[in-house]
Design a protein around this motif. Sequence first.
Motif, PDB file in Angstrom:
ATOM      1  N   TYR A   1       0.839  -1.202   0.000  1.00 15.76           N
ATOM      2  CA  TYR A   1       0.000   0.000   0.000  1.00 15.76           C
ATOM      3  C   TYR A   1       0.874   1.253   0.000  1.00 15.76           C
ATOM      4  O   TYR A   1       0.667   2.173  -0.806  1.00 15.76           O
TER       5      TYR A   1
ATOM      6  N   ARG B   1       2.869   1.620  -3.212  1.00  9.24           N
ATOM      7  CA  ARG B   1       1.964   2.093  -4.266  1.00  9.24           C
ATOM      8  C   ARG B   1       1.770   3.616  -4.161  1.00  9.24           C
ATOM      9  O   ARG B   1       1.761   4.306  -5.180  1.00  9.24           O
TER      10      ARG B   1
ATOM     11  N   ASN C   1       2.848   6.079  -7.196  1.00 15.38           N
ATOM     12  CA  ASN C   1       1.889   7.036  -7.756  1.00 15.38           C
ATOM     13  C   ASN C   1       2.374   8.475  -7.574  1.00 15.38           C
ATOM     14  O   ASN C   1       2.211   9.305  -8.466  1.00 15.38           O
TER      15      ASN C   1
ATOM     16  N   VAL D   1       1.935  -4.849  -5.682  1.00 17.32           N
ATOM     17  CA  VAL D   1       2.258  -3.449  -5.399  1.00 17.32           C
ATOM     18  C   VAL D   1       1.638  -2.529  -6.440  1.00 17.32           C
ATOM     19  O   VAL D   1       1.098  -1.473  -6.114  1.00 17.32           O
ATOM     20  N   LEU D   2       1.709  -2.930  -7.700  1.00 19.66           N
ATOM     21  CA  LEU D   2       1.202  -2.081  -8.779  1.00 19.66           C
ATOM     22  C   LEU D   2      -0.292  -2.245  -9.015  1.00 19.66           C
ATOM     23  O   LEU D   2      -0.880  -1.505  -9.803  1.00 19.66           O
ATOM     24  N   GLY D   3      -0.889  -3.241  -8.375  1.00 16.52           N
ATOM     25  CA  GLY D   3      -2.320  -3.463  -8.551  1.00 16.52           C
ATOM     26  C   GLY D   3      -2.655  -3.941  -9.952  1.00 16.52           C
ATOM     27  O   GLY D   3      -3.643  -3.510 -10.550  1.00 16.52           O
TER      28      GLY D   3
END
Length: 179
Positions: A61, A64, A68, A136-138
Amino acid sequence: MKTSAEADFREYVADRWPRMLRTAYLLTGNHHDAEDLVQASLAKAYTRWERVQRADDPDAYVWRIMINSNVDRLRRLRIREWPTTRFPDSQTADRADQIVDRDLLLGALGRLPARQRTVLVLRFLEDRSETEVAKVLGTRIGTVRSHTARALARLRRDGTVLGLGNGRTATASGTGARR
């Protein structure tokens, strides 16, 4: 008196700071930008700390958030010239060849699209598995694999990384080790 959540956050920061700073440096290519990125990311994580703690993987989380934030930073950064602190001096230090290799590697990473650079940094420089990177990157593992393949192909086409080391191999930190 400090709350339990604040104490947990302080402990989290103390444990993760070096690793986050290393990752941020590899993403940004600049120590000062890396520190700013980590601090901004941790500030965002602090405002959402209860949600972070409830997540299946709090590290993913927070990473990420950092990734971002870096993408947002790159979107805002539209400078076509890159300021540098290096001056064209002759080599005087024993580790000059390692510094050159690191600079070449960071330059090559900097020419990759943000998503591909992120995947390579997480996969090879942070030594994370494809599954961890996808989490991590979803995204899906297949997406991580395709980004990895495209990024490696692009680095191979980039002539600068082929000459890394002149008889040395690049390691995760960007330094060279004699064969």
